[in-house]
Design a protein around this motif. Structure first.
Motif, PDB file in Angstrom:
ATOM      1  N   UNK A 120      54.935  61.103 -96.889  1.00 14.12           N
ATOM      2  CA  UNK A 120      54.961  62.509 -97.298  1.00 14.12           C
ATOM      3  C   UNK A 120      53.748  63.290 -96.803  1.00 14.12           C
ATOM      4  N   UNK A 121      52.614  62.623 -96.598  1.00 16.17           N
ATOM      5  CA  UNK A 121      51.392  63.369 -96.291  1.00 16.17           C
ATOM      6  C   UNK A 121      50.806  63.102 -94.913  1.00 16.17           C
ATOM      7  N   UNK A 122      51.096  61.981 -94.311  1.00 17.93           N
ATOM      8  CA  UNK A 122      50.426  61.622 -93.060  1.00 17.93           C
ATOM      9  C   UNK A 122      51.307  61.778 -91.824  1.00 17.93           C
ATOM     10  N   UNK A 123      52.348  62.551 -91.899  1.00 18.77           N
ATOM     11  CA  UNK A 123      53.282  62.673 -90.792  1.00 18.77           C
ATOM     12  C   UNK A 123      52.644  63.101 -89.484  1.00 18.77           C
ATOM     13  N   UNK A 124      51.826  64.109 -89.520  1.00 21.31           N
ATOM     14  CA  UNK A 124      51.205  64.651 -88.305  1.00 21.31           C
ATOM     15  C   UNK A 124      49.708  64.366 -88.248  1.00 21.31           C
ATOM     16  N   UNK A 125      49.219  63.453 -89.057  1.00 20.82           N
ATOM     17  CA  UNK A 125      47.791  63.138 -89.093  1.00 20.82           C
ATOM     18  C   UNK A 125      47.394  62.295 -87.884  1.00 20.82           C
ATOM     19  N   UNK A 126      46.138  62.358 -87.495  1.00 21.24           N
ATOM     20  CA  UNK A 126      45.677  61.528 -86.371  1.00 21.24           C
ATOM     21  C   UNK A 126      45.633  60.046 -86.743  1.00 21.24           C
ATOM     22  N   UNK A 127      45.471  59.200 -85.752  1.00 18.75           N
ATOM     23  CA  UNK A 127      45.514  57.755 -85.954  1.00 18.75           C
ATOM     24  C   UNK A 127      44.424  57.282 -86.914  1.00 18.75           C
ATOM     25  N   UNK A 128      43.256  57.922 -86.872  1.00 21.35           N
ATOM     26  CA  UNK A 128      42.160  57.463 -87.730  1.00 21.35           C
ATOM     27  C   UNK A 128      42.436  57.764 -89.205  1.00 21.35           C
ATOM     28  N   UNK A 129      43.214  58.804 -89.488  1.00 21.33           N
ATOM     29  CA  UNK A 129      43.581  59.100 -90.873  1.00 21.33           C
ATOM     30  C   UNK A 129      44.536  58.033 -91.399  1.00 21.33           C
ATOM     31  N   UNK A 130      45.449  57.594 -90.551  1.00 22.32           N
ATOM     32  CA  UNK A 130      46.353  56.502 -90.929  1.00 22.32           C
ATOM     33  C   UNK A 130      45.559  55.225 -91.190  1.00 22.32           C
ATOM     34  N   UNK A 131      44.631  54.927 -90.300  1.00 19.98           N
ATOM     35  CA  UNK A 131      43.804  53.724 -90.450  1.00 19.98           C
ATOM     36  C   UNK A 131      43.001  53.775 -91.746  1.00 19.98           C
ATOM     37  N   UNK A 132      42.386  54.901 -92.023  1.00 21.35           N
ATOM     38  CA  UNK A 132      41.593  55.054 -93.237  1.00 21.35           C
ATOM     39  C   UNK A 132      42.464  54.955 -94.484  1.00 21.35           C
ATOM     40  N   UNK A 133      43.602  55.648 -94.474  1.00 20.13           N
ATOM     41  CA  UNK A 133      44.479  55.630 -95.651  1.00 20.13           C
ATOM     42  C   UNK A 133      44.997  54.228 -95.947  1.00 20.13           C
ATOM     43  N   UNK A 134      45.517  53.557 -94.923  1.00 22.75           N
ATOM     44  CA  UNK A 134      46.098  52.245 -95.167  1.00 22.75           C
ATOM     45  C   UNK A 134      45.029  51.188 -95.448  1.00 22.75           C
ATOM     46  N   UNK A 135      43.826  51.367 -94.927  1.00 23.18           N
ATOM     47  CA  UNK A 135      42.740  50.449 -95.272  1.00 23.18           C
ATOM     48  C   UNK A 135      42.359  50.581 -96.743  1.00 23.18           C
ATOM     49  N   UNK A 136      42.189  51.815 -97.178  1.00 19.38           N
ATOM     50  CA  UNK A 136      41.816  52.036 -98.579  1.00 19.38           C
ATOM     51  C   UNK A 136      42.944  51.686 -99.538  1.00 19.38           C
ATOM     52  N   UNK A 137      44.149  52.112 -99.205  1.00 20.09           N
ATOM     53  CA  UNK A 137      45.258  51.822-100.115  1.00 20.09           C
ATOM     54  C   UNK A 137      45.605  50.336-100.101  1.00 20.09           C
ATOM     55  N   UNK A 138      45.322  49.667 -99.003  1.00 14.02           N
ATOM     56  CA  UNK A 138      45.560  48.232 -98.944  1.00 14.02           C
ATOM     57  C   UNK A 138      44.605  47.433 -99.808  1.00 14.02           C
ATOM     58  N   UNK A 139      43.448  47.982-100.090  1.00 12.95           N
ATOM     59  CA  UNK A 139      42.475  47.310-100.948  1.00 12.95           C
ATOM     60  C   UNK A 139      42.532  47.772-102.396  1.00 12.95           C
ATOM     61  N   UNK A 140      43.074  48.939-102.634  1.00 14.19           N
ATOM     62  CA  UNK A 140      43.047  49.531-103.970  1.00 14.19           C
ATOM     63  C   UNK A 140      43.879  48.770-104.998  1.00 14.19           C
ATOM     64  N   UNK A 141      44.930  48.089-104.583  1.00 10.02           N
ATOM     65  CA  UNK A 141      45.784  47.359-105.528  1.00 10.02           C
ATOM     66  C   UNK A 141      45.039  46.197-106.185  1.00 10.02           C
ATOM     67  N   UNK A 142      43.936  45.792-105.593  1.00 17.55           N
ATOM     68  CA  UNK A 142      43.183  44.648-106.117  1.00 17.55           C
ATOM     69  C   UNK A 142      42.591  44.966-107.492  1.00 17.55           C
ATOM     70  N   UNK A 143      42.208  46.202-107.724  1.00 18.08           N
ATOM     71  CA  UNK A 143      41.572  46.559-109.003  1.00 18.08           C
ATOM     72  C   UNK A 143      42.478  46.299-110.208  1.00 18.08           C
ATOM     73  N   UNK A 144      43.714  46.801-110.238  1.00 13.35           N
ATOM     74  CA  UNK A 144      44.560  46.463-111.390  1.00 13.35           C
ATOM     75  C   UNK A 144      44.951  44.985-111.412  1.00 13.35           C
TER      76      UNK A 144
END
Length: 69
Positions: free
Chosen positions: A31-55
């Motif tokens: 919904x949000x990263x459709x036209x974002x540059x590659x580094x935004x995708x990398x940053x988002x998926x890196x952070x969201x890939x680690x965030x599930x660890x907290x719960x």
């Protein structure tokens, strides 16, 4: 609550958490990263890939039960 039951419930909760989190994270990305540059995708998926660890850590601590003295 017996330790075996606590671990069984915790395992089911972690599986449900990972599945629900993956669907939610990908829905947000689509919904949000459709036209974002590659580094935004990398940053988002890196952070969201680690965030599930907290719960998951909270569930694992609950599964371990109270500390033995």
């Amino acid at each position: 609550m017996p330790v075996r039951l606590r671990k069984f419930i915790g395992t089911i909760l972690i599986v449900v958490l990972v599945l629900a989190y993956a669907v939610l994270a990908n829905t947000i990305a689509v919904a949000t990263l459709g036209e974002a540059p590659w580094w935004a995708h990398l940053l988002y998926f890196s952070l969201s890939g680690l965030l599930w660890v907290l719960p998951a850590m909270v569930i694992i601590k609950w599964m371990a039960g109270p500390k033995q003295q």
